[in-house]
Enzyme design. Structure first.
Site, PDB file in Angstrom:
ATOM      1  N   ASP A  34       0.811  -1.227   0.000  1.00  0.00           N
ATOM      2  CA  ASP A  34       0.000   0.000   0.000  1.00  0.00           C
ATOM      3  C   ASP A  34       0.841   1.272   0.000  1.00  0.00           C
ATOM      4  OD1 ASP A  34       1.114  -0.074   2.485  1.00  0.00           O
ATOM      5  OD2 ASP A  34      -0.750  -0.026   3.602  1.00  0.00           O
ATOM      6  N   GLY A  35       2.168   1.126  -0.095  1.00  0.00           N
ATOM      7  CA  GLY A  35       3.037   2.314  -0.199  1.00  0.00           C
ATOM      8  C   GLY A  35       3.722   2.698   1.111  1.00  0.00           C
ATOM      9  N   GLU A  36       3.331   2.075   2.225  1.00  0.00           N
ATOM     10  CA  GLU A  36       3.999   2.427   3.485  1.00  0.00           C
ATOM     11  C   GLU A  36       5.422   1.860   3.510  1.00  0.00           C
ATOM     12  OE1 GLU A  36       1.539   1.465   6.851  1.00  0.00           O
ATOM     13  OE2 GLU A  36      -0.029   2.833   6.187  1.00  0.00           O
ATOM     14  N   ARG A  92      14.765  25.392  -0.550  1.00  0.00           N
ATOM     15  CA  ARG A  92      14.374  26.588  -1.295  1.00  0.00           C
ATOM     16  C   ARG A  92      13.120  27.247  -0.728  1.00  0.00           C
ATOM     17  NH1 ARG A  92      15.418  23.701  -7.013  1.00  0.00           N
ATOM     18  NH2 ARG A  92      14.972  21.940  -5.650  1.00  0.00           N
ATOM     19  N   LYS A 188      18.643  38.197 -10.907  1.00  0.00           N
ATOM     20  CA  LYS A 188      17.542  37.276 -11.210  1.00  0.00           C
ATOM     21  C   LYS A 188      16.224  37.890 -10.755  1.00  0.00           C
ATOM     22  CE  LYS A 188      16.670  33.236  -8.801  1.00  0.00           C
ATOM     23  NZ  LYS A 188      17.020  31.875  -8.431  1.00  0.00           N
ATOM     24  N   ASP A 216      26.623  27.155  -9.367  1.00  0.00           N
ATOM     25  CA  ASP A 216      25.317  27.196  -8.698  1.00  0.00           C
ATOM     26  C   ASP A 216      25.287  26.104  -7.639  1.00  0.00           C
ATOM     27  OD1 ASP A 216      22.806  28.119  -8.176  1.00  0.00           O
ATOM     28  OD2 ASP A 216      22.001  27.803 -10.176  1.00  0.00           O
ATOM     29  N   THR A 224      17.999  27.606 -15.453  1.00  0.00           N
ATOM     30  CA  THR A 224      18.805  28.756 -15.026  1.00  0.00           C
ATOM     31  C   THR A 224      20.126  28.788 -15.788  1.00  0.00           C
ATOM     32  OG1 THR A 224      17.866  28.574 -12.812  1.00  0.00           O
ATOM     33  CG2 THR A 224      19.957  29.776 -13.000  1.00  0.00           C
TER      34      THR A 224
HETATM   35  C1  R5P Z   1      17.831  28.829  -7.147  1.00  0.00           C
HETATM   36  O1  R5P Z   1      17.760  29.779  -6.374  1.00  0.00           O
HETATM   37  C2  R5P Z   1      18.920  27.825  -7.104  1.00  0.00           C
HETATM   38  O2  R5P Z   1      20.094  28.346  -6.543  1.00  0.00           O
HETATM   39  C3  R5P Z   1      19.217  27.256  -8.483  1.00  0.00           C
HETATM   40  O3  R5P Z   1      19.666  28.302  -9.324  1.00  0.00           O
HETATM   41  C4  R5P Z   1      17.982  26.641  -9.067  1.00  0.00           C
HETATM   42  O4  R5P Z   1      17.421  25.730  -8.167  1.00  0.00           O
HETATM   43  C5  R5P Z   1      18.303  25.951 -10.378  1.00  0.00           C
HETATM   44  O5  R5P Z   1      17.121  25.377 -10.847  1.00  0.00           O
HETATM   45  P1  R5P Z   1      16.932  25.024 -12.369  1.00  0.00           P
HETATM   46  O6  R5P Z   1      18.048  24.126 -12.793  1.00  0.00           O
HETATM   47  O7  R5P Z   1      15.591  24.349 -12.408  1.00  0.00           O
HETATM   48  O8  R5P Z   1      16.912  26.312 -13.140  1.00  0.00           O
END
Ligand code: R5P
Length: 300
Positions: A34-36, A92, A188, A216, A224
């Site tokens: 059942d997913g548990e 996030r 951004k 990043d 991004t």
């Molecule tokens: C956003 O603030 C993070 O630092 C990354 O830039 C973001 O999560 C990248 O996401 P994606 O690859 O979907 O653009």
């Protein structure tokens, strides 16, 4: 000291245990029809106990397993409980950006602390807000040396490091310093309702002939990095390379990155989903992660 790998450990538990000269064992697990979830921990008598997990690809499952393990160990009288979770999901959502939005990142950390976790070792946690709110719990490692060493080997000079947003500027600055080059920060803008994101690379920046390294924390959909890479190439950059701590590579991200002109993407072994692609290279973060663990838990 003992190390226990929970199901999604991306291979770090065994390496850390070997380097720390302590025992290592794995939890067993299954999913009921059942997913548990079912989890069974190996027997261990001594402390401190380090649980190793990560929270991608299945964030919710991994977190539940971590909660279950901590609750069980607490009920057995264990008090020196630590966790190594190199990629920490929900980082996030660290604020109520729109009224009524739950702050999931805070909820997760609160549950871990309430279940008796002493320290949570993470790599490049997204949220400075959460790190500050949970400074007694979270020990964050910025893997600047591992990433900069890679750039030193893989990217020719002249180089410029690019931060995709203001939040990434500390990371870009640290890496640029190690490489002895300049860094620049992209602005951004995010529409909080539609989620649409736009980027602006400073116009005055001279990019002609440089090899750009976008740094990043997370590559998720690749949107991004792809958008910034295209812009950099249109401004005369020779090659665009990407370094990031966590490669989630969701959906068609690899195709998107490849068609944007990105030369190579290097990410760390912080998640348990690894992609097979000539575009992607994995770097081992174990060495850099070991230092803060040793600082908090000197070998006894
Ligand atoms: C956003 O603030 C993070 O630092 C990354 O830039 C973001 O999560 C990248 O996401 P994606 O690859 O979907 O653009």
């Amino acid at each position: 000291m003992h190390v226990i790998s929970l199901p999604p450990d991306p291979g770090l538990g065994e390496k850390l245990a070997t380097l720390m000269k302590c025992s290592h064992a794995r939890a067993t697990y299954k999913t009921f029809p059942d997913g548990e979830l079912y989890l069974r921990l190996p027997s261990t008598a001594g402390e401190p106990l380090i649980l190793v997990s990560t929270t991608y690809p299945d964030q919710n499952r991994s977190l539940m397993e971590l909660f279950f393990a901590l609750e069980y160990l607490g009920s057995k009288g264990f008090r020196e409980l630590y966790a190594v979770v190199p990629y920490m999901a929900y980082g996030r959502q660290d604020k109520e950006f729109l009224e009524g939005e739950v702050v999931s990142g805070r909820a997760v950390l609160r549950m871990l602390r309430d279940l008796g976790l002493r320290r949570l070792f993470v790599v490049d946690m997204h949220s400075a807000v959460l790190m500050s709110e949970f400074k007694d719990l979270v020990v964050n490692t910025l893997p600047a040396r591992t990433l900069a060493d890679y750039v030193g080997r893989a990217v020719r000079v002249p180089r410029i490091v690019i931060a995709p947003d203001v939040g990434a500027s500390g990371r870009a600055e640290a890496i640029a310093k190690l490489l002895g080059c300049e860094y620049a920060v992209v602005s951004k803008f995010r529409d909080r309702i539609t989620g649409e994101v736009t980027h602006r690379v400073p116009e005055e920046l001279s990019l002609e002939g440089f090899n750009a390294v976008i740094v990043d924390d997370i590559v998720s959909t690749g949107g991004t990095v792809a958008s910034i890479a295209k812009h950099l190439l249109s401004r005369g950059v020779e090659e665009v390379h990407v370094i990031a701590s966590h490669g989630l590579f969701v959906g068609d991200s690899l195709a998107k990155l490849s068609s944007s002109g990105v030369r190579r993407v290097a990410v760390l072994n912080t998640v348990s989903h690894h992609v097979e692609s000539d575009l992607v290279e994995y770097l081992d973060v174990t060495g850099e992660l070991l230092e803060p663990i040793r600082n908090v838990l000197p070998t006894r």
